[in-house]
Enzyme design. Structure first.
Site, PDB file in Angstrom:
ATOM      1  N   TYR A 158       3.642  11.909   2.238  1.00  0.00           N
ATOM      2  CA  TYR A 158       3.207  10.625   1.681  1.00  0.00           C
ATOM      3  C   TYR A 158       4.326   9.583   1.829  1.00  0.00           C
ATOM      4  CZ  TYR A 158       1.854   7.329  -2.099  1.00  0.00           C
ATOM      5  OH  TYR A 158       1.538   6.221  -2.843  1.00  0.00           O
ATOM      6  N   GLY A 165     -10.650   1.837  -0.689  1.00  0.00           N
ATOM      7  CA  GLY A 165     -10.244   2.684  -1.829  1.00  0.00           C
ATOM      8  C   GLY A 165     -10.658   2.080  -3.153  1.00  0.00           C
ATOM      9  N   LYS A 190       4.607   6.113   3.940  1.00  0.00           N
ATOM     10  CA  LYS A 190       4.894   4.826   3.284  1.00  0.00           C
ATOM     11  C   LYS A 190       6.036   4.088   4.002  1.00  0.00           C
ATOM     12  CE  LYS A 190       1.581   4.681   0.887  1.00  0.00           C
ATOM     13  NZ  LYS A 190       0.612   3.593   1.021  1.00  0.00           N
ATOM     14  N   GLY A 192     -10.956   4.231  -6.340  1.00  0.00           N
ATOM     15  CA  GLY A 192      -9.744   4.915  -6.823  1.00  0.00           C
ATOM     16  C   GLY A 192      -9.157   4.263  -8.066  1.00  0.00           C
ATOM     17  N   ASP A 237     -15.068   4.800   6.362  1.00  0.00           N
ATOM     18  CA  ASP A 237     -13.932   5.703   6.552  1.00  0.00           C
ATOM     19  C   ASP A 237     -12.857   4.893   7.262  1.00  0.00           C
ATOM     20  OD1 ASP A 237     -12.081   7.549   7.391  1.00  0.00           O
ATOM     21  OD2 ASP A 237     -13.555   8.999   8.107  1.00  0.00           O
TER      22      ASP A 237
HETATM   23  C1  AKB Z   1       2.176   9.346  -6.551  1.00  0.00           C
HETATM   24  O1  AKB Z   1       2.629   9.907  -7.558  1.00  0.00           O
HETATM   25  O2  AKB Z   1       2.030   9.913  -5.457  1.00  0.00           O
HETATM   26  C2  AKB Z   1       1.823   7.877  -6.656  1.00  0.00           C
HETATM   27  C3  AKB Z   1       2.953   6.993  -6.234  1.00  0.00           C
HETATM   28  C4  AKB Z   1       4.166   6.907  -7.062  1.00  0.00           C
HETATM   29  O3  AKB Z   1       2.852   6.352  -5.237  1.00  0.00           O
HETATM   30  N1  AKB Z   1       1.409   7.569  -7.983  1.00  0.00           N
END
Ligand code: AKB
Length: 331
Positions: free
Chosen positions: A147, A12, A151, A15, A57
């Site tokens: 997400y 990444g 995590k 990024g 990837d």
């Molecule tokens: C997001 O907003 O998804 C990221 C994070 C807080 O991990 N910046």
């Protein structure tokens, strides 16, 4: 005895965090010893000019292995991830990239007996049942976004590799990161970066969260420092591994706009919340980072006033050169 980091691979690297972290690592460890990788987005001149770059990837272990073997890599900074807003639009892709990327990096680190691996987590690991103010290190982890799910699962997976296989894995729960070089790609905290760009470009901004939305944030120099300090900390002194809370500052979107208006006369901000409001409302407003302070000496240096002055100076200089909005979201 802990191994020394010598040759690093950054995933990444094109990024928002990866692009500045790669250059900081090259300064510290020697340009030829830090290999930048990305999936699709073309790297900036600085990334290409200062050291090696490859397209890989992370969901395909073989593509990671080729570069690891070729450069005899002994540390990985795994920054490739799908963030919260994009993750809600495509949850399966988010799971695939974040989980398969993480396990491929861990397996690769174990197979090559690497010195260390950095795999970041996020405040997205928390959810609406978590105490929102001064969120503790140990607390409820029931995120509502894909997400966030990746995590929490990623933190658990990393800690599993530490305990079960003795892999040296470390990670921090990043708050929203604000920077003037590369735009973030697809997060909920992106408004706190875009607002500066729009203030410089057009003197106004349409914000996608309400003005009373408060979230923990951090300026990029502190983010780089936190990442490097944790990577170089004495492993034997760490009680936590993959889930360090790190705080720096917290403010509402309205306070941010007012802070910018002090430097940009006539700046206006309108508020039109979209689907990201619900995500922001499920995250903490501030963070208790006493474990990071105690275990590896974390201490932020930047506050809102200092960050705003620095951001505007940098973005005005880039605007004058016609550079803004070139570094859009990277994958
Ligand atoms: C997001 O907003 O998804 C990221 C994070 C807080 O991990 N910046």
């Amino acid at each position: 005895m802990a191994k020394k980091i010598s040759r690093i691979l950054v995933t990444g690297a094109v990024g928002q965090i990866g692009s500045e972290l790669t250059l900081a690592l090259r300064d510290r460890y020697g340009a030829e010893n830090v290999v930048a990788t990305g999936r699709k987005t073309a790297p900036s001149g600085a990334l290409l000019e200062t050291g090696p770059f490859y397209y890989i990837d992370v969901t395909e272990r073989a593509s990671l292995e080729v570069v690891v073997r070729k450069h005899d890599i002994d540390a990985i900074f795994h920054m490739a991830a799908i963030l919260s807003a994009v993750g809600e639009k495509n949850p399966q892709m988010c799971w695939n990239v974040n989980m398969n990327g993480t396990i491929n990096v861990l397996e690769c680190a174990m197979a090559h007996e690497m010195a260390t691996v950095i795999i970041p987590s996020s405040i997205a690991a928390f959810g609406p049942e978590t105490p929102r103010f001064n969120t503790p290190q140990e607390t409820v982890l029931k995120p509502r976004t894909m997400y966030g799910v990746t995590k929490v699962a990623g933190e658990l997976l990393c800690d599993y590799y530490v305990r079960r296989f003795g892999v040296d894995v470390r990670g921090l729960r990043y708050p929203g990161i604000i920077s003037a070089e590369t735009l973030p790609g697809g997060g909920t905290t992106d408004y706190a970066v875009e607002i500066y760009y729009k203030a410089v470009e057009q003197g106004s901004y349409k914000c996608f969260v309400r003005d009373d939305t408060a979230l923990p944030m951090m300026y990029m120099p502190d983010c780089i420092k936190a990442t490097l300090d944790l990577a170089e900390a004495d492993f034997s002194k760490l009680q936590h591994h993959s889930d360090f809370n790190v705080g720096a500052m917290s403010f509402t979107a309205g306070e941010l706009a007012a802070n910018i208006a002090k430097h940009v006369p006539g700046f206006t901000c309108a508020y039109e919340p979209d689907f990201r409001q619900k995500i922001a409302d499920s995250w903490p407003t501030s963070i208790d980072d006493s474990a990071a302070r105690m275990e590896w000496g974390w201490k932020p240096a930047w506050d809102l006033d200092a960050m705003t002055a620095d951001m505007l100076t940098k973005l005005r200089a880039r605007h004058a050169k016609g550079e803004l909005y070139k570094g859009a979201a990277a994958e």
